[in-house]
Each structure stands twice: as structure tokens, then as C-alpha cells.
Design a protein around this motif. Structure first.
Motif, short mmCIF file in Angstrom:
data_model
loop_
_atom_site.label_atom_id
_atom_site.label_comp_id
_atom_site.label_asym_id
_atom_site.label_seq_id
_atom_site.Cartn_x
_atom_site.Cartn_y
_atom_site.Cartn_z
N ALA A 1 5.58 1.44 -27.33
CA ALA A 1 5.19 2.27 -26.18
C ALA A 1 5.36 1.51 -24.88
O ALA A 1 5.90 2.01 -23.90
N GLY B 1 1.60 7.50 -36.43
CA GLY B 1 1.78 6.40 -35.49
C GLY B 1 2.87 6.70 -34.48
O GLY B 1 2.77 6.33 -33.31
N PHE B 2 3.91 7.37 -34.94
CA PHE B 2 4.99 7.75 -34.03
C PHE B 2 4.47 8.65 -32.93
O PHE B 2 4.78 8.45 -31.74
N VAL C 1 10.65 7.69 3.49
CA VAL C 1 12.07 7.38 3.66
C VAL C 1 12.14 6.40 4.82
O VAL C 1 12.32 6.81 5.96
N ILE D 1 1.13 5.16 -14.32
CA ILE D 1 1.90 4.32 -13.41
C ILE D 1 2.48 5.16 -12.28
O ILE D 1 2.54 4.72 -11.13
N SER D 2 2.90 6.37 -12.58
CA SER D 2 3.40 7.25 -11.51
C SER D 2 2.31 7.51 -10.49
O SER D 2 2.55 7.50 -9.28
N PHE E 1 10.53 2.83 -16.20
CA PHE E 1 10.31 2.47 -14.81
C PHE E 1 11.37 1.53 -14.26
O PHE E 1 11.63 1.52 -13.06
N PHE F 1 3.60 0.01 -32.80
CA PHE F 1 3.69 1.24 -32.02
C PHE F 1 3.28 0.99 -30.57
O PHE F 1 3.87 1.51 -29.64
N CYS G 1 7.97 2.48 -21.91
CA CYS G 1 7.46 2.69 -20.55
C CYS G 1 8.18 1.79 -19.55
O CYS G 1 8.57 2.22 -18.47
N GLY H 1 1.13 6.28 -20.23
CA GLY H 1 1.57 5.17 -19.37
C GLY H 1 2.39 5.67 -18.19
O GLY H 1 2.20 5.24 -17.05
N ILE H 2 3.30 6.59 -18.44
CA ILE H 2 4.12 7.15 -17.36
C ILE H 2 3.25 7.84 -16.33
O ILE H 2 3.42 7.65 -15.11
N ALA I 1 1.09 7.47 -26.06
CA ALA I 1 0.87 6.26 -25.25
C ALA I 1 1.92 6.16 -24.16
O ALA I 1 1.62 5.81 -23.02
N ILE I 2 3.15 6.47 -24.49
CA ILE I 2 4.23 6.42 -23.49
C ILE I 2 3.94 7.42 -22.37
O ILE I 2 4.03 7.08 -21.18
N GLN J 1 13.53 3.69 -1.18
CA GLN J 1 14.68 3.92 -0.31
C GLN J 1 15.16 2.60 0.28
O GLN J 1 14.38 1.84 0.80
N TYR K 1 6.07 4.23 -1.15
CA TYR K 1 6.83 4.95 -2.16
C TYR K 1 6.79 6.43 -1.80
O TYR K 1 5.77 6.99 -1.61
N MET L 1 2.48 6.79 -30.48
CA MET L 1 3.35 6.04 -29.57
C MET L 1 3.84 6.95 -28.46
O MET L 1 3.85 6.57 -27.29
#
Lengths: 182, 123
Positions: free
Chosen positions: A10, B3-4, B31, B18-19, A18, A6, A14, B14-15, B10-11, A25, B28, B7
Motif C-alpha cells: 500500500a 488482505g488484497f 498558479v 495526502i491529497s 504521488f 500488504f 501510494c 493514503g491518497i 489502505a491505498i 506549477q 499547491y 491493501m
């Protein structure tokens, strides 16, 4: 063991997320950004071109030449350039005012002039200019100009060279437009 | 099944993490193309306001004009083109795309129209 799969799943999802994002840009000039700058540049240079033409005692030809050149240049920038200008030169000795018109609007047009009630109709071909002389004009006068679907009115001093220029830049659906009065 | 859902959590975590890190990272969300284009125009306009630009252009001194331009993180080259389309100066020497800025002048003391091209690209 299941938990490890799992976690791996994940991390993989992820990473896919990304990877799919745009990487920031790119260093490419957007076609929209330069129109404002070029318009500001032309707003300054049209009166300057007229001044230089007056110094050469050839203002109408200079304005014609400059406008035609700018029209050709802007085509290389993928810009559709249109312009209509009027400038008036007064002679304090005779009281005459010579009004010169330049048409770069993309089609021939009849221009209606009204200077203190003296009305004239001047035909100007696209890419060309014409002049007409008004006599016995006072030290200050009202001038109305109708060209195409546009109309402008001014109160100008006779003993000074006065300029009006409409400048329009079009690219796709984007339009940048300005009236220059000097 | 639990577990699903772990997961998925966790995703999402993580998003979000990292964002957040990417937003904090330099560059980032900016422009850069738009900023550099404005910068290029401002440089040419400022040189014109200082009374420096036109004399270089009339003399065809593209290297002198180029030496008046100072850019951080970007290389640049200048071309001066007359009314007939004859240009002096150099095109960009870069593998990546570059930004071109154009400045039109009608002349200095007499009618002599020129087009000035300022190219900029990242080092």
C-alpha cells in the motif's frame, strides 16, 4: 507477516501515485498571460504617441514610426500584431479636416471614407499611411471608415484631434483585440 | 483475498489523506507563474501612474528604476531598450527560469519610444 506485505504494498503504490503527480506549477510564464497586459499597455500608448507627434508637428510620421516599431517588437514576443488607425485634425480657420490612415493589417487595402456624405477611396499599402483632406467641414461631423471586412462610424468634433485605432494581438488560437478611441 | 482488499483500502485512504494535506499546503493549486506575471505588469503600470517610470527610462537609469521595485520572495532586474534595440541593464542572474514583463512607452515630453523589461525570479 502477510499483513505487513500488504501494508508495504500500500505504501509503495501510494508513493508511486504521488511521484507521478506534477510537482506544482513551474515558474515559467505561460504564453497566454501577457497578451492582455501588452494590449492594455498599447491602448494607452497609441494616443500618447499621437500627442507626442502633434507636439513635434509630425503626427503621421510619429504614428507610422511607433506602429512599425511595436510591430517589430511584438514579433519577438511571438505575437502577431495588427493595427489600423485613423486620426483627424481639424482647422477651425479654414474648416478643413485632414484624415490620416495607417494600415498595419498585413495586406494592402482600399479604405472607404464617408465624411458627411463626401466619399473617398484611399489605397493604403501595408505598413504605410496616407492622408486626405476634406473641405468645409462643420464643427461636428460624421465619419464612416470601411477597411477590409471592418467598418466603424464616429461623430467627431472638428476643432479637436480625434483618433481611432484597432489593435489586435494573435498568438496561435488566442486573440486579444481592442478598439481605441480618443 | 481479504488482505488484497485491505491493501486497496489502505491505498485509497493514503491518497485521500495526502491529497487533503497537499491542498492545505501553501502554493499547491495556485498558479505562481500567472500571479507573478500580473504582479510584474502591475508594478510597472503603477510606477507609470505615479509619474516615476518614464523619467528613469528616458535617463537610462535602470538601477534607479530597479530600486523603485520591491518584491517579496523574488529577485528582479531591469533592462531599458531604445528603439534601435540597444539595451542598458542586466539580464537575470538565475539558474532557474524567470518571468519577463514588458512595458512599452512612446516617450515622456517628446517622442522617444522605449521598451522596459522587468525580469523576476524566485530567491
Amino acid at each position: 507477516m502477510k499483513a505487513q506485505f500488504f501494508i508495504l504494498g500500500a505504501i509503495l503504490l501510494c508513493s508511486l501515485f504521488f511521484i507521478g503527480l506534477p510537482p506544482g506549477q513551474p515558474l515559467v510564464q505561460s504564453p497566454l498571460q501577457d497578451m492582455d497586459y501588452i494590449l492594455q499597455n498599447l491602448e494607452r500608448e497609441f494616443p500618447h504617441a499621437l500627442n507626442l507627434g502633434l507636439e513635434d508637428e509630425n503626427p503621421r510620421q510619429t504614428m507610422e514610426d511607433f506602429t512599425s516599431w511595436v510591430r517589430g517588437l511584438t514579433q519577438n514576443f511571438l505575437l502577431n500584431f495588427s493595427s489600423f488607425w485613423v486620426f483627424a485634425e481639424g482647422d477651425p480657420l479654414t474648416g478643413n479636416v485632414v484624415v490620416s490612415l495607417g494600415n498595419y493589417m498585413g495586406s494592402d487595402m482600399n479604405v472607404n471614407l464617408d465624411l458627411d456624405g463626401d466619399q473617398r477611396n484611399v489605397f493604403v499599402q501595408d505598413g504605410d499611411s496616407q492622408s486626405t483632406t476634406f473641405s468645409s467641414v462643420g464643427s461636428s461631423y460624421d465619419l464612416s471608415v470601411q477597411f477590409g471586412n471592418e467598418a466603424r462610424s464616429f461623430t467627431w468634433q472638428r476643432d479637436k484631434v480625434n483618433l481611432f485605432a484597432l489593435i489586435e494581438l494573435v498568438r496561435g488560437e488566442n486573440i486579444a483585440r481592442s478598439d481605441v478611441v480618443a | 483475498m481479504r488482505g488484497f482488499w485491505y491493501m486497496i483500502e489502505a491505498i485509497l485512504a493514503g491518497i485521500i489523506m495526502i491529497s487533503f494535506l497537499l491542498v492545505l499546503a501553501v502554493g499547491y493549486g495556485k498558479v505562481p507563474g500567472e500571479y507573478v506575471s500580473l504582479k510584474g505588469y502591475e508594478i510597472l503600470h503603477d510606477l507609470d501612474q505615479q509619474g516615476v517610470l518614464r523619467s528613469y527610462v528616458i535617463d537610462g537609469n535602470y538601477s534607479g528604476l530597479g530600486s523603485q521595485i520591491k518584491l517579496f520572495e523574488y529577485n528582479h532586474s531591469v533592462q531599458i531598450c531604445d528603439q534601435a534595440g540597444n539595451c542598458s541593464g542586466s539580464m537575470p542572474d538565475a539558474a532557474n527560469v524567470w518571468i519577463g514583463n514588458y512595458y512599452i512607452i512612446a516617450g515622456e515630453d517628446q517622442y522617444q519610444p522605449y521598451l522596459i523589461k522587468l525580469y523576476m525570479w524566485r530567491l
